[in-house]
Design a protein around this motif. Structure first.
Motif, short mmCIF file in Angstrom:
data_model
loop_
_atom_site.label_atom_id
_atom_site.label_comp_id
_atom_site.label_asym_id
_atom_site.label_seq_id
_atom_site.Cartn_x
_atom_site.Cartn_y
_atom_site.Cartn_z
N VAL A 102 90.82 87.62 -54.81
CA VAL A 102 89.76 88.39 -55.46
C VAL A 102 88.42 88.16 -54.77
N ARG A 103 88.20 86.94 -54.28
CA ARG A 103 86.94 86.65 -53.55
C ARG A 103 86.87 87.46 -52.26
N ILE A 104 87.99 87.64 -51.59
CA ILE A 104 88.01 88.50 -50.41
C ILE A 104 87.66 89.93 -50.81
N ALA A 105 88.22 90.39 -51.93
CA ALA A 105 87.91 91.74 -52.41
C ALA A 105 86.43 91.89 -52.69
N ALA A 106 85.79 90.82 -53.18
CA ALA A 106 84.36 90.87 -53.51
C ALA A 106 83.50 91.11 -52.27
N PRO B 142 82.72 97.08 -56.88
CA PRO B 142 83.25 96.50 -58.12
C PRO B 142 84.59 97.09 -58.54
N ILE B 143 84.88 98.32 -58.18
CA ILE B 143 86.17 98.91 -58.52
C ILE B 143 87.28 98.22 -57.74
N ILE B 144 87.03 97.95 -56.47
CA ILE B 144 88.02 97.24 -55.65
C ILE B 144 88.28 95.86 -56.21
N VAL B 145 87.22 95.17 -56.63
CA VAL B 145 87.37 93.82 -57.19
C VAL B 145 88.21 93.87 -58.46
N THR B 146 87.92 94.82 -59.33
CA THR B 146 88.64 94.93 -60.60
C THR B 146 90.10 95.27 -60.38
N VAL B 147 90.37 96.20 -59.48
CA VAL B 147 91.75 96.58 -59.21
C VAL B 147 92.51 95.43 -58.57
#
Length: 237
Positions: free
Chosen positions: A160-164, A169-174
């Motif tokens: 999830v940190r990589i996604a951040a 924010p949509i990418i992080v949530t998904v």
């Protein structure tokens, strides 16, 4: 005549469905996030319907995450967010995964496509602070060797940190949602035993490539990591 092929039938709709549509339009118009809805009595007078239709419509709105109904208080419009949107999907996703084994394979495939794309963006945009955070997570994960649930929990936080790093924010949530759905399918978490060192080495290599802004290398390392770890997620029999 009404029974002839192609004839347009007039379908009598439930009052609560009509009230739902009216309230839904109000939430998208005159009512803003955080606002309270009119009282049940006011809504009954406004729409000319009885209390059951109002209550059924309000319950439908709450089920969709649009409002919160609190006992003894007026219903309130929720503040919409990507987290709320995904939360509404959770029960359906879990049901799909539990009832049809092939859906788990589809989820793993979707995660592979998603995370290889995400890590490519991360490798382009990563700054020193981001890299430090990722290395700290790898170290924290190493400290949990022998404690499978804690080890996997930090594993999820790493991804999830990589996604951040995308800043989306949509990418992080998904990303968080997919990982939580997959987490339920670690078969007793025992499959992680003996794989911790490999996982840590792969995570460390991904961080090195992100730090070097090696997009192609990071994408390939993530792909190999997910292909190898895919077998750790199995459908519960």
């Amino acid at each position: 005549m009404g029974d002839e092929p192609g004839a347009e039938r007039i379908v009598r709709r439930k009052l609560s469905d009509q009230v739902f549509e009216r309230l839904h339009a109000m939430i998208g118009g005159e009512l803003k996030p955080g606002d309270v809805l009119p009282s049940e009595r006011d809504l009954m007078e406004r729409f000319g319907v009885g209390r059951p239709a109002i209550r059924e419509a309000l319950q439908s709105l709450q089920n969709k995450g649009l409002i919160t109904i609190a006992h003894g208080e007026r219903s309130r419009v929720n503040v919409l967010s990507t987290d709320l949107a995904v939360e509404q999907m959770n029960e359906v996703a879990r049901l799909l995964l539990s009832t049809e084994p092939s859906n788990l394979e589809y989820l793993k495939q979707a995660r592979r496509l998603f995370e290889t794309g995400v890590v490519g963006i991360a490798a382009r945009s990563a700054e020193a602070e981001d890299v430090a955070d990722l290395r700290a997570l790898v170290a924290e994960q190493e400290s949990h060797i022998g404690d499978a649930p804690a080890f996997v929990a930090v594993d999820m936080r790493f991804h999830v940190r990589i996604a951040a790093l995308t800043g989306n924010p949509i990418i992080v949530t998904v990303s968080d949602a997919m990982l939580r759905w997959l987490f339920e399918y670690h078969h007793s978490l025992l499959h992680w035993s003996g794989n911790e060192d490999v996982t840590l080495a792969e995570h460390a290599a991904i961080v090195d490539l992100v730090e070097a802004h090696d997009v192609d290398g990071a994408v390939e390392a993530m792909r190999a990591h997910l292909d190898r770890s895919s077998a750790l997620y199995v459908h519960r029999s």
